[in-house]
Write a protein that holds these residues in place. Sequence first.
Motif, PDB file in Angstrom:
ATOM      1  N   ALA A 113      65.229 -33.951 -50.848  1.00  0.00           N
ATOM      2  CA  ALA A 113      64.000 -34.238 -50.097  1.00  0.00           C
ATOM      3  C   ALA A 113      64.153 -35.517 -49.313  1.00  0.00           C
ATOM      4  O   ALA A 113      65.029 -36.351 -49.595  1.00  0.00           O
ATOM      5  N   GLU A 114      63.288 -35.690 -48.315  1.00  0.00           N
ATOM      6  CA  GLU A 114      63.210 -36.948 -47.588  1.00  0.00           C
ATOM      7  C   GLU A 114      62.287 -37.904 -48.340  1.00  0.00           C
ATOM      8  O   GLU A 114      61.434 -37.463 -49.118  1.00  0.00           O
ATOM      9  N   PRO A 115      62.442 -39.208 -48.128  1.00  0.00           N
ATOM     10  CA  PRO A 115      61.602 -40.181 -48.841  1.00  0.00           C
ATOM     11  C   PRO A 115      60.107 -39.955 -48.589  1.00  0.00           C
ATOM     12  O   PRO A 115      59.690 -39.657 -47.470  1.00  0.00           O
ATOM     13  N   ASN A 116      59.322 -40.067 -49.661  1.00  0.00           N
ATOM     14  CA  ASN A 116      57.852 -40.016 -49.614  1.00  0.00           C
ATOM     15  C   ASN A 116      57.287 -38.677 -49.144  1.00  0.00           C
ATOM     16  O   ASN A 116      56.107 -38.593 -48.800  1.00  0.00           O
ATOM     17  N   ALA A 117      58.103 -37.633 -49.146  1.00  0.00           N
ATOM     18  CA  ALA A 117      57.597 -36.312 -48.751  1.00  0.00           C
ATOM     19  C   ALA A 117      56.592 -35.807 -49.783  1.00  0.00           C
ATOM     20  O   ALA A 117      56.774 -35.995 -50.987  1.00  0.00           O
ATOM     21  N   VAL A 129      67.274 -38.141 -49.819  1.00  0.00           N
ATOM     22  CA  VAL A 129      68.217 -38.609 -48.806  1.00  0.00           C
ATOM     23  C   VAL A 129      67.458 -39.116 -47.587  1.00  0.00           C
ATOM     24  O   VAL A 129      66.527 -38.480 -47.102  1.00  0.00           O
ATOM     25  N   ASP A 130      67.849 -40.291 -47.123  1.00  0.00           N
ATOM     26  CA  ASP A 130      67.297 -40.849 -45.896  1.00  0.00           C
ATOM     27  C   ASP A 130      67.784 -40.001 -44.720  1.00  0.00           C
ATOM     28  O   ASP A 130      68.943 -39.600 -44.672  1.00  0.00           O
ATOM     29  N   ARG A 131      66.892 -39.734 -43.771  1.00  0.00           N
ATOM     30  CA  ARG A 131      67.255 -38.865 -42.658  1.00  0.00           C
ATOM     31  C   ARG A 131      68.437 -39.406 -41.853  1.00  0.00           C
ATOM     32  O   ARG A 131      69.241 -38.634 -41.308  1.00  0.00           O
ATOM     33  N   LYS A 132      68.581 -40.731 -41.784  1.00  0.00           N
ATOM     34  CA  LYS A 132      69.700 -41.311 -41.044  1.00  0.00           C
ATOM     35  C   LYS A 132      71.041 -40.963 -41.690  1.00  0.00           C
ATOM     36  O   LYS A 132      72.073 -40.956 -41.032  1.00  0.00           O
ATOM     37  N   ASP A 133      71.017 -40.693 -43.001  1.00  0.00           N
ATOM     38  CA  ASP A 133      72.249 -40.374 -43.728  1.00  0.00           C
ATOM     39  C   ASP A 133      72.395 -38.878 -43.988  1.00  0.00           C
ATOM     40  O   ASP A 133      73.359 -38.459 -44.638  1.00  0.00           O
ATOM     41  N   LEU A 134      71.446 -38.086 -43.496  1.00  0.00           N
ATOM     42  CA  LEU A 134      71.383 -36.672 -43.876  1.00  0.00           C
ATOM     43  C   LEU A 134      72.652 -35.908 -43.500  1.00  0.00           C
ATOM     44  O   LEU A 134      73.231 -35.197 -44.334  1.00  0.00           O
ATOM     45  N   LYS A 135      73.087 -36.035 -42.282  1.00  0.00           N
ATOM     46  CA  LYS A 135      74.262 -35.273 -41.830  1.00  0.00           C
ATOM     47  C   LYS A 135      75.500 -35.639 -42.636  1.00  0.00           C
ATOM     48  O   LYS A 135      76.239 -34.757 -43.109  1.00  0.00           O
ATOM     49  N   ASP A 136      75.732 -36.929 -42.827  1.00  0.00           N
ATOM     50  CA  ASP A 136      76.911 -37.369 -43.580  1.00  0.00           C
ATOM     51  C   ASP A 136      76.848 -36.894 -45.032  1.00  0.00           C
ATOM     52  O   ASP A 136      77.855 -36.447 -45.592  1.00  0.00           O
TER      53      ASP A 136
END
Length: 280
Positions: free
Chosen positions: A221-225, A263-270
Amino acid sequence: MSWFIRKDKGIQTPTEMKREAPDGLWYQCPSCKQVMHTREHKMNAYTCVHCNFHEKIGSDAYFSILFDDNTFTELDANMISADPLTFTDTKNYPDRIRSTVSKTGLKDAVRTAHGPMDGVKITIACMDFNFIGGSMGSVVGEKIARAIDYALANRTPFLMISRSGGARMMEAGFSLMQMAKTSAKLARLSEAKLPYISLLTDPTTGGVTASYAMLGDFNIAEPNALIGFAGPRVIRETIGKDLPKGFQSAEFVLEHGFLDFIVDRKDLKDKLASLLKMIG
């Protein structure tokens, strides 16, 4: 110092000569209220550079973040809802569909595509909340089922990005049937030993949570979803008790064992690419 002093009085600038900042140049975070350049916000994966608030985004943004060079092939792009129940509320269901298509440029609440992600071939289904609250109707279920079929036929991992208010009331039982259909398709994916990753974003609720959103080999999930089945108000009124602080947040759900990681969206792809390469 005469250049600081206006010598002539009554100078007026014609309207056509006035220069104003174009619309959409700046973005104000709805959480911390700080302002940043729109380009900076986009480059930061649509997250606030000050407080890391994750803006709600749709399939266009997720595809651009995840697919290499935003290169992908969309599946079933023109599939659109019928009106199996001749449903009418404040307007006819077909009229509602047409107005939503016109307003959003989307054909329904999910888009599916395949392409490379950090060199790994992957099939992605991504929900769009702007289309009738990301509600799950027959088209949503069918497009997800067909995307899973593509993943099976081409031996690719499958990523589901959920953002939904739940089942689509205008299709009643037809909508609820999509829970069983997508779950059965995911069982076939499991039998073929192909990885299924479910990403829950804000909000993921209702029948979507009760079906494919929680059936991943990895549920992330993304943070705080906001993640849950019924809303906090409904639960509070049902059990007659106050709910714990942070109830139904991704962090609360993770703490209680329903998620594998956030997972933070900025790190999602990696993170996704590393995970898929690790499990082969």
